[in-house]
Write a protein that holds these residues in place. Sequence first.
Motif, mmCIF file in Angstrom:
data_model
loop_
_atom_site.group_PDB
_atom_site.id
_atom_site.type_symbol
_atom_site.label_atom_id
_atom_site.label_comp_id
_atom_site.label_asym_id
_atom_site.label_seq_id
_atom_site.Cartn_x
_atom_site.Cartn_y
_atom_site.Cartn_z
ATOM 1 N N UNK A 143 0.820 -1.226 0.000
ATOM 2 C CA UNK A 143 0.000 0.000 0.000
ATOM 3 C C UNK A 143 0.841 1.259 0.000
ATOM 4 N N UNK A 144 1.879 1.306 0.809
ATOM 5 C CA UNK A 144 2.713 2.512 0.900
ATOM 6 C C UNK A 144 3.404 2.789 -0.430
ATOM 7 N N UNK A 145 3.934 1.760 -1.050
ATOM 8 C CA UNK A 145 4.616 1.922 -2.335
ATOM 9 C C UNK A 145 3.651 2.397 -3.411
ATOM 10 N N UNK A 146 2.466 1.799 -3.459
ATOM 11 C CA UNK A 146 1.460 2.187 -4.457
ATOM 12 C C UNK A 146 1.023 3.627 -4.223
ATOM 13 N N UNK A 147 0.834 3.994 -2.948
ATOM 14 C CA UNK A 147 0.435 5.372 -2.622
ATOM 15 C C UNK A 147 1.491 6.361 -3.090
ATOM 16 N N UNK A 148 2.752 6.054 -2.856
ATOM 17 C CA UNK A 148 3.834 6.945 -3.285
ATOM 18 C C UNK A 148 3.884 7.065 -4.802
ATOM 19 N N UNK A 149 3.679 5.958 -5.516
ATOM 20 C CA UNK A 149 3.688 6.000 -6.979
ATOM 21 C C UNK A 149 2.514 6.808 -7.520
ATOM 22 N N UNK A 150 1.343 6.674 -6.910
ATOM 23 C CA UNK A 150 0.176 7.449 -7.348
ATOM 24 C C UNK A 150 0.415 8.938 -7.128
ATOM 25 N N UNK A 151 0.902 9.297 -5.943
ATOM 26 C CA UNK A 151 1.170 10.710 -5.652
ATOM 27 C C UNK A 151 2.257 11.258 -6.565
#
Length: 97
Positions: free
Chosen positions: A75-83
């Motif tokens: 989740x953290x990695x995906x959130x960073x990529x989206x942002x």
Amino acid sequence: MKKTYPKLFREIFDNVVKQTSDTDNFMRQQASYLWTEIVGPGVNRYTSRRYVDDLGVLHVYITSAPLKNELSFHRTTIKEKLNSAVGKDVISDIQLH
């Protein structure tokens, strides 16, 4: 009559978004749309629904329990990529349902 020069569509679109002053909401929706590109078509196949609430939390409904468990670790990695793709921190968290 005043002579005007042609503008790029991107310039016109950015001006309209700035005038409505709802750029954060637009960027949240853009991040939700980019989910497919970030996680890929294999994961998106098991995504039934997604939306962003007013607090910036991306809610994603996954139809496969093992995949949902695997995504919870990323989740953290995906959130960073989206942002990063949007260019601003508009997604505060990702909730998998």
